[in-house]
Design an enzyme around this catalytic site. Sequence first.
Site, PDB file in Angstrom:
ATOM      1  N   SER A 121      -8.608  26.977 -39.413  1.00  0.00           N
ATOM      2  CA  SER A 121      -8.980  27.263 -40.796  1.00  0.00           C
ATOM      3  C   SER A 121      -9.934  26.255 -41.413  1.00  0.00           C
ATOM      4  O   SER A 121     -10.375  26.454 -42.547  1.00  0.00           O
ATOM      5  CB  SER A 121      -7.718  27.361 -41.660  1.00  0.00           C
ATOM      6  OG  SER A 121      -6.972  28.506 -41.302  1.00  0.00           O
TER       7      SER A 121
ATOM      8  N   GLU B 132     -34.227  19.974  -4.398  1.00  0.00           N
ATOM      9  CA  GLU B 132     -35.280  19.179  -5.025  1.00  0.00           C
ATOM     10  C   GLU B 132     -36.687  19.433  -4.507  1.00  0.00           C
ATOM     11  O   GLU B 132     -37.655  19.303  -5.250  1.00  0.00           O
ATOM     12  CB  GLU B 132     -34.947  17.683  -4.860  1.00  0.00           C
ATOM     13  CG  GLU B 132     -33.729  17.233  -5.629  1.00  0.00           C
ATOM     14  CD  GLU B 132     -33.923  17.342  -7.129  1.00  0.00           C
ATOM     15  OE1 GLU B 132     -34.847  16.702  -7.659  1.00  0.00           O
ATOM     16  OE2 GLU B 132     -33.163  18.091  -7.765  1.00  0.00           O
TER      17      GLU B 132
END
Length: 773
Positions: free
Chosen positions: A392, A109
């Site tokens: 499909s 950080e």
Amino acid sequence: MTLSTRRQAKRAARREARRALPLWRRMLPTWRITLGTLTALLLLAVGAFAVLYVIVPVPDPNAHAVAQNNIYLYADGTTEIARTGAVNRTDVTIDQIPLQTQQAVVSAEDRTFYQNRGIDLKGMLRAGWNTLLGKGMQGGSTITQQYVKNYYLTQDQTFERKGRELFIALKVDQQRSKNEVLAGYLNSSYFGRGAYGIQSAAHAYYGVDVSQLTLGQGAYLASLLQAPSLYDVRTATPANREKAVARWNYALDGMVQLGFLTTADRNAATFPEPIDPQPATGLAGQAGYLVGVADDYLISSGTIDAATLKAGGWRITTTFEKPKQDAFVKAVQDELTGELDPKARPTTDTDVRVAGASVEPATGRVVAVYGGPDYAKQPFNDALRQDNQIGSTFKPIDLAAGLIAQHAVDGRPITTETRYDGTSERPVTGGPTPYAPPNEDDVDYGNITLRYAMVKSVNSVYAQEGVDAGLARVRDTAVKLGIPDSVRGMDPANTSMTLGTATPSALDLAGAYATLANHGQAHTPWSVQKLERVNPGGAVDVPKMPDHKATDAVGRNIADSVTDVLRDVVSPRGTGSAALDLGRPAAGKTGTTDANLSAWFAGYTPELTTTVGLFRENPKSHAKEPLAGTAGLTRINGGAFPTKIWTDYMTAALSGTPTRQFDLQTGHTDPGPDNWPTTGAPTSSSPSVTPTTAAATSAPATTPSHAPSAPAATDQPNPGPVAPSPQNPRPTPSQDQPSPSSRPTQTRSARPSDPPTATAGPSGTAVAPAPAR
């Protein structure tokens, strides 16, 4: 001459010299004036800075410490879904936090934390410059500034708040030690999973006290600070998981760079998989899934950030309709759960899971989802997961892309009535990777139209048609319809993409089919209609909600032509014939993946679109397991349980509403659900299209007087006459579209019982096995 006289003479000389200059030059200030002005401005800025430093106090902690619950409501605005609990946080001292965890946070950080004075001017200038260059919003805040924002201020993105943050950070750095600041930051930060503070995060992700965190675990928690919800690898999309692991590596590499860690210890570190998310209290039943969908929408749409949402106090009115939600749950219980017997079939009837979503095509409103049976027992939201191939159900996208292309690569037209060779395992020509997908049960269909190939879900036809349409165009069409471009399995470098290797969520797929139902107009599915919070002082926060304007995805005639074909899937001859029990006009598509790892049905009426997916997953390893054997059936197809659940739910959801007909503008004559093309043209020697018009090859067929019962679970093709061939070109008028025939078993070697393994394509990307229908 005195000193005073000499100075006066010099000034007079300078004035005379300036008067001799051109007018434009006299308009420019002298260097003395410029220097004086800059000095005055600098002194003024320093003075203002000093005054602000004195008058801006370090305030009391913000109201986050007394945060309220979030209240989630159904679409009626009164019926409550859930209340999320108060802030989950337990403060700890810096001595309780392992030193390596502290160092990992600093590395991830703010690598200048131990040197800076609360702010990092260099980092702020760099972030501002990158933002101006168009590299996106850049962050230049130090750990001290983030702590000040979390603990004393708010998350508001305003210049006033940023200014106060800067001065308070300077004061806090002067008044407190670095250890105090780091402890305050780690106790106030949000880590995801409802955990505020490092102690709660240690329990949420690893089930241990913060003092027991290992190097790798501490580095992962440090990585979460950048994007807590997105970087939870147990629920993240594959793309976000990669980003989370990359952030973890960044933190460890930084520790080496800063001298906190040796290279040998760095290389020995392995990524520590966190435990599964544990259910929050009050979110049992369907509540947790609905809250998850609402939260995901609010955060992903940018309406509100995760920390502000989790701070609490929000009243959230969703789009979910309780009657429809209850109907979805009941449909799953009636059509699937009641058929399972885990005691009698422990190896096949356990860990069967359903993913479902229901969307209004005209608006994009999500009216119901099915994420699992009970959030308290299964805290994974299956409606949002993106790791199941859709098989499909992708074929309508292939068809839409072909209709957009209008012509195959060799110039021949592509319409819904274009003929293709439906021979099982026919090699696809023109694809980037070798591909010869088998049809289900290894059935040969001969020379058939794209419409009939959709009705029977013929793999060999749509594998070729997708290549003829152009795989890049197929992918682009999928994204425009609503499939996120980040999902796996949509790489045009792999021919198998045509048969549904993509892995969108049930909600993503519902959004794509809703676009077809809405005549090509796309809405991103949305699930929150109102968000407000009453503050202690009485002021009301009402964040601006996103607009829900439709976008042009595909032309109306394209979308309507696909819908016209999908209506035939929901017919006595179609793989979705079980949906006929709905008793209303409907369109849809079944999908079953190779090795029977998932089964789907996606369908819609003019007013509602719903998707249902079925799969099995090992609860410990999360590996997918075959559906074969579920409920005692040899194979589970999309036309079985998924279609039955869909039909049951849609029947209840649409009960009491007028029946609506599809308003289609296809640009061609509607052949009707039972007017099947015949086989007047012989099978083409080319594996691509045969340009034969429907008008010259159509013959009416007898319409049954009643809808047949639902098909068997294996979704086998209905028996019928012999498949078309050059020797049998013209059936008699009494013949229906010839049904497929199985090829003699001796003409093809037996297939292995195990599913085929993935093969590498030209780019090195794994090519997924071909999905079945």
